[in-house]
Design a protein around this motif. Structure first.
Motif, PDB file in Angstrom:
ATOM      1  N   TYR A  54       0.838  -1.200   0.000  1.00 18.90           N
ATOM      2  CA  TYR A  54       0.000   0.000   0.000  1.00 18.90           C
ATOM      3  C   TYR A  54       0.875   1.252   0.000  1.00 18.90           C
ATOM      4  O   TYR A  54       0.591   2.221  -0.719  1.00 18.90           O
ATOM      5  CB  TYR A  54      -0.931   0.004   1.212  1.00 18.90           C
ATOM      6  CG  TYR A  54      -1.587   1.342   1.444  1.00 18.90           C
ATOM      7  CD1 TYR A  54      -2.665   1.744   0.666  1.00 18.90           C
ATOM      8  CD2 TYR A  54      -1.107   2.227   2.415  1.00 18.90           C
ATOM      9  CE1 TYR A  54      -3.258   2.982   0.853  1.00 18.90           C
ATOM     10  CE2 TYR A  54      -1.700   3.459   2.606  1.00 18.90           C
ATOM     11  CZ  TYR A  54      -2.760   3.832   1.817  1.00 18.90           C
ATOM     12  OH  TYR A  54      -3.330   5.066   2.000  1.00 18.90           O
ATOM     13  N   TYR A  55       1.937   1.238   0.771  1.00 22.65           N
ATOM     14  CA  TYR A  55       2.793   2.413   0.911  1.00 22.65           C
ATOM     15  C   TYR A  55       3.615   2.678  -0.346  1.00 22.65           C
ATOM     16  O   TYR A  55       3.872   3.835  -0.693  1.00 22.65           O
ATOM     17  CB  TYR A  55       3.656   2.294   2.176  1.00 22.65           C
ATOM     18  CG  TYR A  55       2.754   2.242   3.390  1.00 22.65           C
ATOM     19  CD1 TYR A  55       2.127   3.386   3.858  1.00 22.65           C
ATOM     20  CD2 TYR A  55       2.456   1.033   4.002  1.00 22.65           C
ATOM     21  CE1 TYR A  55       1.242   3.335   4.927  1.00 22.65           C
ATOM     22  CE2 TYR A  55       1.577   0.974   5.080  1.00 22.65           C
ATOM     23  CZ  TYR A  55       0.976   2.126   5.532  1.00 22.65           C
ATOM     24  OH  TYR A  55       0.094   2.069   6.575  1.00 22.65           O
ATOM     25  N   LEU A  56       3.989   1.640  -1.069  1.00 30.08           N
ATOM     26  CA  LEU A  56       4.652   1.818  -2.359  1.00 30.08           C
ATOM     27  C   LEU A  56       3.699   2.486  -3.344  1.00 30.08           C
ATOM     28  O   LEU A  56       4.080   3.379  -4.101  1.00 30.08           O
ATOM     29  CB  LEU A  56       5.131   0.474  -2.909  1.00 30.08           C
ATOM     30  CG  LEU A  56       6.197  -0.247  -2.103  1.00 30.08           C
ATOM     31  CD1 LEU A  56       6.436  -1.643  -2.662  1.00 30.08           C
ATOM     32  CD2 LEU A  56       7.485   0.559  -2.066  1.00 30.08           C
ATOM     33  N   ALA A  60       4.144   6.456  -4.982  1.00 32.07           N
ATOM     34  CA  ALA A  60       4.158   6.712  -6.418  1.00 32.07           C
ATOM     35  C   ALA A  60       3.005   7.630  -6.827  1.00 32.07           C
ATOM     36  O   ALA A  60       3.176   8.533  -7.645  1.00 32.07           O
ATOM     37  CB  ALA A  60       4.082   5.397  -7.182  1.00 32.07           C
ATOM     38  N   GLN A  61       1.845   7.415  -6.245  1.00 30.82           N
ATOM     39  CA  GLN A  61       0.670   8.201  -6.614  1.00 30.82           C
ATOM     40  C   GLN A  61       0.779   9.658  -6.190  1.00 30.82           C
ATOM     41  O   GLN A  61       0.397  10.557  -6.930  1.00 30.82           O
ATOM     42  CB  GLN A  61      -0.576   7.573  -5.988  1.00 30.82           C
ATOM     43  CG  GLN A  61      -1.857   8.280  -6.348  1.00 30.82           C
ATOM     44  CD  GLN A  61      -3.075   7.622  -5.709  1.00 30.82           C
ATOM     45  OE1 GLN A  61      -2.981   6.653  -4.967  1.00 30.82           O
ATOM     46  NE2 GLN A  61      -4.238   8.167  -6.008  1.00 30.82           N
ATOM     47  N   PHE A  62       1.300   9.898  -4.980  1.00 28.73           N
ATOM     48  CA  PHE A  62       1.307  11.257  -4.436  1.00 28.73           C
ATOM     49  C   PHE A  62       2.699  11.864  -4.324  1.00 28.73           C
ATOM     50  O   PHE A  62       2.850  12.969  -3.824  1.00 28.73           O
ATOM     51  CB  PHE A  62       0.634  11.276  -3.056  1.00 28.73           C
ATOM     52  CG  PHE A  62      -0.801  10.844  -3.097  1.00 28.73           C
ATOM     53  CD1 PHE A  62      -1.753  11.594  -3.775  1.00 28.73           C
ATOM     54  CD2 PHE A  62      -1.204   9.682  -2.470  1.00 28.73           C
ATOM     55  CE1 PHE A  62      -3.079  11.194  -3.822  1.00 28.73           C
ATOM     56  CE2 PHE A  62      -2.532   9.274  -2.488  1.00 28.73           C
ATOM     57  CZ  PHE A  62      -3.474  10.032  -3.176  1.00 28.73           C
ATOM     58  N   ASP A  63       3.736  11.157  -4.742  1.00 30.53           N
ATOM     59  CA  ASP A  63       5.112  11.646  -4.678  1.00 30.53           C
ATOM     60  C   ASP A  63       5.471  12.104  -3.267  1.00 30.53           C
ATOM     61  O   ASP A  63       5.962  13.203  -3.045  1.00 30.53           O
ATOM     62  CB  ASP A  63       5.321  12.782  -5.692  1.00 30.53           C
ATOM     63  CG  ASP A  63       6.788  13.105  -5.888  1.00 30.53           C
ATOM     64  OD1 ASP A  63       7.622  12.190  -5.752  1.00 30.53           O
ATOM     65  OD2 ASP A  63       7.106  14.281  -6.146  1.00 30.53           O
ATOM     66  N   SER A  65       7.486  11.947   0.382  1.00 30.65           N
ATOM     67  CA  SER A  65       8.886  11.756   0.766  1.00 30.65           C
ATOM     68  C   SER A  65       9.083  10.379   1.400  1.00 30.65           C
ATOM     69  O   SER A  65       8.154   9.800   1.976  1.00 30.65           O
ATOM     70  CB  SER A  65       9.328  12.839   1.750  1.00 30.65           C
ATOM     71  OG  SER A  65       8.728  12.631   3.011  1.00 30.65           O
ATOM     72  N   ASP A  66      10.301   9.885   1.315  1.00 31.86           N
ATOM     73  CA  ASP A  66      10.636   8.605   1.952  1.00 31.86           C
ATOM     74  C   ASP A  66      10.382   8.658   3.449  1.00 31.86           C
ATOM     75  O   ASP A  66       9.930   7.680   4.045  1.00 31.86           O
ATOM     76  CB  ASP A  66      12.104   8.242   1.704  1.00 31.86           C
ATOM     77  CG  ASP A  66      12.386   7.899   0.252  1.00 31.86           C
ATOM     78  OD1 ASP A  66      11.442   7.571  -0.495  1.00 31.86           O
ATOM     79  OD2 ASP A  66      13.576   7.957  -0.140  1.00 31.86           O
ATOM     80  N   LEU A  72       4.291   6.725   8.014  1.00 32.29           N
ATOM     81  CA  LEU A  72       2.968   6.161   7.759  1.00 32.29           C
ATOM     82  C   LEU A  72       2.998   4.643   7.913  1.00 32.29           C
ATOM     83  O   LEU A  72       2.157   4.057   8.597  1.00 32.29           O
ATOM     84  CB  LEU A  72       2.485   6.537   6.360  1.00 32.29           C
ATOM     85  CG  LEU A  72       2.213   8.018   6.092  1.00 32.29           C
ATOM     86  CD1 LEU A  72       1.974   8.253   4.606  1.00 32.29           C
ATOM     87  CD2 LEU A  72       1.069   8.542   6.925  1.00 32.29           C
ATOM     88  N   LYS A  73       3.985   4.015   7.292  1.00 37.41           N
ATOM     89  CA  LYS A  73       4.113   2.558   7.316  1.00 37.41           C
ATOM     90  C   LYS A  73       4.329   2.025   8.734  1.00 37.41           C
ATOM     91  O   LYS A  73       3.685   1.057   9.143  1.00 37.41           O
ATOM     92  CB  LYS A  73       5.279   2.159   6.411  1.00 37.41           C
ATOM     93  CG  LYS A  73       5.479   0.690   6.240  1.00 37.41           C
ATOM     94  CD  LYS A  73       6.618   0.465   5.256  1.00 37.41           C
ATOM     95  CE  LYS A  73       6.955  -0.974   5.097  1.00 37.41           C
ATOM     96  NZ  LYS A  73       8.059  -1.176   4.156  1.00 37.41           N
TER      97      LYS A  73
END
Length: 128
Positions: A54-56, A60-63, A65-66, A72-73
């Motif tokens: 989900y986090y990947l 990608a969808q919202f760009d 930050s790492d 979040l993860k």
């Protein structure tokens, strides 16, 4: 009022409806000002676990930050946004047929994070 439904037989919602004959409440949502503080006040044993992929997808969808993705993860927090703002939310595991959602709205976001409903339903069905 947000309404989410599915025809999947293994979801927490469907099990709840079957057991209660469609009556009663199974979800309570609470709003907070700081989602990370709120989740840190909840024991991890009560947090609904969200799959790593989900986090990947949202990165990608919202760009994002790492660093934000990692936070979040680590905290099983879901995220979405639109042109008015962003929305953070997490869920508890089911406890006696009831689960809680904690949300934080940033900006003027007025939706309910419905794009993440399928992730919640899948996580609840897995019961991990």
């Amino acid at each position: 009022m947000a309404l989410n439904s599915t025809s999947a037989k293994r979801t927490q919602t469907q099990r709840f409806l079957n057991e209660s004959n469609g009556a009663s409440i199974n979800q309570i949502a609470l709003e907070c000002e700081d989602i990370f503080t709120a989740v840190n006040n909840l024991s991890p044993i009560y947090q609904l676990k969200i799959p790593n992929n989900y986090y990947l997808d949202i990165q990608a969808q919202f760009d994002l930050s790492d660093e934000l993705i990692q936070r979040l993860k680590e905290n099983n927090i879901l995220y979405t946004e639109d042109d008015t703002g962003s929305f953070y939310h997490f869920y508890t595991k089911e406890i006696n047929g009831l689960f809680f959602e904690v949300v934080q709205r940033v900006g003027s976001y007025q939706k309910y994070g419905e794009t993440n409903a399928f992730i919640r339903l899948a996580a609840q069905a897995d019961r991990y």
